[in-house]
Write a protein that holds these residues in place. Structure first.
Motif, PDB file in Angstrom:
ATOM      1  N   ALA A  21      -0.496   2.991   4.733  1.00 17.89           N
ATOM      2  CA  ALA A  21      -0.723   1.874   3.798  1.00 17.89           C
ATOM      3  C   ALA A  21       0.548   1.470   3.075  1.00 17.89           C
ATOM      4  CB  ALA A  21      -1.779   2.267   2.767  1.00 17.89           C
ATOM      5  N   TRP A  22       1.475   2.439   2.911  1.00 14.38           N
ATOM      6  CA  TRP A  22       2.678   2.055   2.166  1.00 14.38           C
ATOM      7  C   TRP A  22       3.949   2.755   2.653  1.00 14.38           C
ATOM      8  CZ3 TRP A  22       4.912   6.068  -0.735  1.00 14.38           C
ATOM      9  CH2 TRP A  22       4.141   7.219  -0.823  1.00 14.38           C
ATOM     10  N   LYS A  25       6.920   0.951   4.374  1.00 12.92           N
ATOM     11  CA  LYS A  25       7.491  -0.257   3.757  1.00 12.92           C
ATOM     12  C   LYS A  25       8.933  -0.001   3.334  1.00 12.92           C
ATOM     13  CE  LYS A  25       2.931  -1.772   2.412  1.00 12.92           C
ATOM     14  NZ  LYS A  25       1.874  -1.657   1.371  1.00 12.92           N
ATOM     15  N   HIS A  59       3.141  -0.920   9.478  1.00 12.61           N
ATOM     16  CA  HIS A  59       2.939  -1.912   8.402  1.00 12.61           C
ATOM     17  C   HIS A  59       3.943  -1.607   7.316  1.00 12.61           C
ATOM     18  CE1 HIS A  59       0.668  -4.514   5.645  1.00 12.61           C
ATOM     19  NE2 HIS A  59       0.859  -3.567   4.749  1.00 12.61           N
ATOM     20  N   TRP A  63       8.115  -7.770   3.864  1.00 12.55           N
ATOM     21  CA  TRP A  63       7.101  -8.120   2.863  1.00 12.55           C
ATOM     22  C   TRP A  63       7.811  -8.305   1.532  1.00 12.55           C
ATOM     23  CZ3 TRP A  63       3.345  -4.430  -0.029  1.00 12.55           C
ATOM     24  CH2 TRP A  63       2.319  -5.178  -0.636  1.00 12.55           C
ATOM     25  N   HIS A  66       7.065  -4.195  -2.702  1.00  9.81           N
ATOM     26  CA  HIS A  66       7.466  -2.824  -2.358  1.00  9.81           C
ATOM     27  C   HIS A  66       8.840  -2.826  -1.677  1.00  9.81           C
ATOM     28  CE1 HIS A  66       5.615   1.420  -1.669  1.00  9.81           C
ATOM     29  NE2 HIS A  66       6.845   1.475  -2.101  1.00  9.81           N
ATOM     30  N   ASN A 106       4.652  -9.959   6.682  1.00 11.32           N
ATOM     31  CA  ASN A 106       3.394  -9.898   5.948  1.00 11.32           C
ATOM     32  C   ASN A 106       3.407 -10.933   4.817  1.00 11.32           C
ATOM     33  OD1 ASN A 106       0.844  -8.675   5.343  1.00 11.32           O
ATOM     34  ND2 ASN A 106       1.797  -7.700   3.571  1.00 11.32           N
ATOM     35  N   GLU A 107       2.330 -11.724   4.744  1.00  7.99           N
ATOM     36  CA  GLU A 107       2.106 -12.663   3.632  1.00  7.99           C
ATOM     37  C   GLU A 107       3.249 -13.675   3.454  1.00  7.99           C
ATOM     38  OE1 GLU A 107       1.040 -10.198   0.290  1.00  7.99           O
ATOM     39  OE2 GLU A 107      -0.464  -9.133   1.449  1.00  7.99           O
ATOM     40  N   GLN A 190      -5.943  -9.872   7.159  1.00  4.19           N
ATOM     41  CA  GLN A 190      -6.137  -8.656   6.364  1.00  4.19           C
ATOM     42  C   GLN A 190      -7.629  -8.414   6.063  1.00  4.19           C
ATOM     43  OE1 GLN A 190      -3.665  -8.734   2.851  1.00  4.19           O
ATOM     44  NE2 GLN A 190      -1.788  -9.148   4.005  1.00  4.19           N
ATOM     45  N   HIS A 192      -9.349  -8.778   3.127  1.00  9.47           N
ATOM     46  CA  HIS A 192      -9.761  -8.242   1.809  1.00  9.47           C
ATOM     47  C   HIS A 192     -10.854  -9.198   1.308  1.00  9.47           C
ATOM     48  CE1 HIS A 192      -6.716  -5.164   1.694  1.00  9.47           C
ATOM     49  NE2 HIS A 192      -5.753  -6.046   1.917  1.00  9.47           N
ATOM     50  N   GLU A 222      -6.895  -5.044   7.355  1.00 12.73           N
ATOM     51  CA  GLU A 222      -6.979  -4.360   6.050  1.00 12.73           C
ATOM     52  C   GLU A 222      -8.370  -4.542   5.415  1.00 12.73           C
ATOM     53  OE1 GLU A 222      -3.777  -5.461   3.439  1.00 12.73           O
ATOM     54  OE2 GLU A 222      -2.330  -5.641   5.080  1.00 12.73           O
ATOM     55  N   TRP A 266      -9.023  -0.823   5.138  1.00 11.91           N
ATOM     56  CA  TRP A 266      -7.924  -0.407   4.247  1.00 11.91           C
ATOM     57  C   TRP A 266      -8.374   0.783   3.426  1.00 11.91           C
ATOM     58  CZ3 TRP A 266      -3.406  -1.350   5.675  1.00 11.91           C
ATOM     59  CH2 TRP A 266      -2.292  -1.323   4.826  1.00 11.91           C
ATOM     60  N   TRP A 274      -7.391   1.123  -3.052  1.00 11.09           N
ATOM     61  CA  TRP A 274      -6.472   0.424  -3.969  1.00 11.09           C
ATOM     62  C   TRP A 274      -7.252  -0.500  -4.892  1.00 11.09           C
ATOM     63  CZ3 TRP A 274      -5.183  -4.984  -4.041  1.00 11.09           C
ATOM     64  CH2 TRP A 274      -5.938  -5.739  -3.133  1.00 11.09           C
TER      65      TRP A 274
HETATM   66  O1  G3I Z   1       1.462   8.620  -4.316  1.00 15.14           O
HETATM   67  C1  G3I Z   1       2.800   8.208  -4.132  1.00 15.14           C
HETATM   68  C2  G3I Z   1       3.764   9.198  -4.676  1.00 15.14           C
HETATM   69  O2  G3I Z   1       3.618  10.456  -4.005  1.00 15.14           O
HETATM   70  C3  G3I Z   1       5.155   8.674  -4.457  1.00 15.14           C
HETATM   71  O3  G3I Z   1       6.127   9.565  -4.924  1.00 15.14           O
HETATM   72  C4  G3I Z   1       5.295   7.334  -5.142  1.00 15.14           C
HETATM   73  C5  G3I Z   1       6.687   6.792  -4.865  1.00 15.14           C
HETATM   74  O4  G3I Z   1       6.661   5.406  -4.823  1.00 15.14           O
HETATM   75  O5  G3I Z   1       4.323   6.404  -4.641  1.00 15.14           O
HETATM   76  C6  G3I Z   1       3.008   6.837  -4.710  1.00 15.14           C
HETATM   77  O6  G3I Z   1       2.275   6.015  -3.847  1.00 15.14           O
HETATM   78  C7  G3I Z   1       1.842   4.744  -4.234  1.00 15.14           C
HETATM   79  C8  G3I Z   1       0.906   4.386  -3.074  1.00 15.14           C
HETATM   80  O7  G3I Z   1       0.410   3.071  -3.231  1.00 15.14           O
HETATM   81  C9  G3I Z   1      -0.246   5.356  -2.967  1.00 15.14           C
HETATM   82  O8  G3I Z   1      -1.139   5.146  -3.979  1.00 15.14           O
HETATM   83  C10 G3I Z   1       2.995   3.750  -4.283  1.00 15.14           C
HETATM   84  O9  G3I Z   1       3.800   3.993  -5.415  1.00 15.14           O
HETATM   85  C11 G3I Z   1       2.413   2.334  -4.382  1.00 15.14           C
HETATM   86  O10 G3I Z   1       3.463   1.364  -4.276  1.00 15.14           O
HETATM   87  C12 G3I Z   1       1.469   2.106  -3.217  1.00 15.14           C
HETATM   88  O11 G3I Z   1       0.862   0.817  -3.353  1.00 15.14           O
HETATM   89  C13 G3I Z   1       0.442   0.245  -2.100  1.00 15.14           C
HETATM   90  C14 G3I Z   1       0.853  -1.238  -2.134  1.00 15.14           C
HETATM   91  O12 G3I Z   1       0.379  -1.905  -0.956  1.00 15.14           O
HETATM   92  C15 G3I Z   1       2.372  -1.373  -2.189  1.00 15.14           C
HETATM   93  O13 G3I Z   1       2.922  -0.748  -1.054  1.00 15.14           O
HETATM   94  C16 G3I Z   1      -1.073   0.374  -1.992  1.00 15.14           C
HETATM   95  O14 G3I Z   1      -1.419   1.746  -1.823  1.00 15.14           O
HETATM   96  C17 G3I Z   1      -1.554  -0.432  -0.785  1.00 15.14           C
HETATM   97  O15 G3I Z   1      -2.978  -0.451  -0.748  1.00 15.14           O
HETATM   98  C18 G3I Z   1      -1.059  -1.896  -0.863  1.00 15.14           C
HETATM   99  O16 G3I Z   1      -1.447  -2.493   0.324  1.00 15.14           O
HETATM  100  C19 G3I Z   1      -1.220  -3.930   0.425  1.00 15.14           C
HETATM  101  C20 G3I Z   1      -0.777  -4.224   1.855  1.00 15.14           C
HETATM  102  O17 G3I Z   1       0.428  -3.545   2.128  1.00 15.14           O
HETATM  103  C21 G3I Z   1      -0.621  -5.728   2.055  1.00 15.14           C
HETATM  104  N1  G3I Z   1      -1.870  -6.439   1.746  1.00 15.14           N
HETATM  105  C22 G3I Z   1      -2.328  -6.186   0.369  1.00 15.14           C
HETATM  106  C23 G3I Z   1      -2.547  -4.689   0.157  1.00 15.14           C
HETATM  107  C24 G3I Z   1      -3.066  -4.413  -1.236  1.00 15.14           C
HETATM  108  O18 G3I Z   1      -2.108  -4.753  -2.185  1.00 15.14           O
END
Ligand code: G3I
Length: 316
Positions: A21-22, A25, A59, A63, A66, A106-107, A190, A192, A222, A266, A274
């Protein structure tokens, strides 16, 4: 979504494709512009997916969120050559044999940025203008020639005017990419979804047909459902049935297309969605195929029946 912990059995039993999911990136690999990428987490994900026989979806290479610290200031072609091109080549190249398909961009669409092309004015757009999209696909194809390359976006399913504008932006961009001979294989929706939106199967069906007309593979990339904001005083069971119905309405149209290659949710469980972190009213959102205690919700059965009916109609 790549599963560890208590969800591991579900990710094994329920999924043939995983997507980080992340972790893949740019901002997760590179903390600040100029730093070397840290592939420890993604190498571990690739190894786990291979060990558990899962195909891995990448993925996302480009973008506007992030990003590494400082990337928001990038604005010239020289910036692209110095930072972005090496990033795309490095990630796509490293996993050229491990990732079967990528969300390359993406987007890219954002009508609220008031561009005639309805595209988002991201730092990537600042660097190369609209051609950043085709350039990103060409770099990805060069680095990972066997991967299927997708443009991915959201908010293109419902009958609201603002979504019609987004559909127009997507179609215009795809038209340009294909006319230019860009190596693009698919479009990712996606999905959502949101129970507050107005769905008209003719409107979404027309869009799916237009996408099919490009000869692209389609994917739902997603899937989840926002339902809490208009849950009212409905019971949790009723809310879960409503979320499943939202999935049925939209996926019945998408899965009717022979171009639809796959559906990725997702996350699997509401416990780690999320969506739960979006606002206070969302903390109880019921939007995924498994609930907080990892038990199947009506959405899981709905997806199973949709896939079963699709297999009979599109056996290939
Ligand atoms: O848990 C970690 C931690 O261990 C780590 O040290 C820290 C460092 O950045 O990050 C933490 O993880 C977070 C992760 O979510 C897990 O919860 C990240 O900070 C945070 O940026 C991340 O957010 C994700 C977001 O995209 C940005 O990448 C979301 O999970 C994810 O659901 C969201 O997904 C996006 C799709 O890529 C694009 N479409 C929309 C969708 C929702 O916004």
């Amino acid at each position: 979504m790549v599963g560890g912990g208590p969800l591991a059995p579900l990710y094994d039993e329920e999924c043939s494709v995983w997507v980080p999911a992340w972790e893949m990136k740019w901002g997760a690999l590179v903390h600040a512009l100029g730093d070397s990428p840290n592939y420890e987490a993604t190498d571990a994900i690739v190894a786990t997916a291979a060990r558990r026989g899962k195909r891995l979806r990448g993925h996302t290479l480009i973008w506007h969120e992030h990003l590494p610290a400082g990337a928001e200031r990038l604005s010239t072609r020289a910036d692209w050559e110095r930072f972005v091109a090496p990033h795309v080549g490095s990630v796509a190249g490293r996993y050229r044999d491990a990732i079967f398909e990528w969300d390359v961009v993406n987007e890219a669409i954002e009508p609220n940025d008031n561009g005639a092309d309805l595209m988002r004015r991201s730092p990537f757009y600042a660097m190369l203008g609209p051609d950043y999209v085709s350039e990103a696909f060409r770099l990805a194809a060069q680095a990972a020639p066997a991967a299927r390359l997708y443009l991915n976006d959201d908010h293109v399913y419902y009958a609201e005017d603002w979504q019609e504008l987004r559909r127009t932006g997507v179609l215009r961009l795809l038209e340009r990419l294909i006319a230019a001979g860009v190596p693009i294989h698919g479009f990712g929706m996606q999905c959502h979804l949101d129970t507050r939106r107005r769905f008209d199967e003719r409107v979404f069906g027309r869009f799916v047909k237009q996408l099919e007309g490009f000869g692209l593979t389609l994917a739902i990339t997603e899937l989840d459902v926002t339902e809490a904001p208009d849950a009212g005083n409905r019971s949790v069971d009723e809310r879960r049935r409503r979320a499943a119905e939202e999935v049925r309405k939209v996926l019945a149209v998408a899965l009717d297309s022979p171009a639809l290659a796959g559906v990725v949710t997702w996350g699997l469980s509401d416990a780690d969605s999320w969506l739960r972190h979006r606002s206070p009213e969302m903390v109880t959102n019921q939007g995924l195929p498994f609930d907080d205690t990892y038990r199947p919700t009506p959405m899981r059965d709905m997806l199973a029946s949709l896939f079963a009916s699709t297999r009979t109609r599109h056996p290939t």
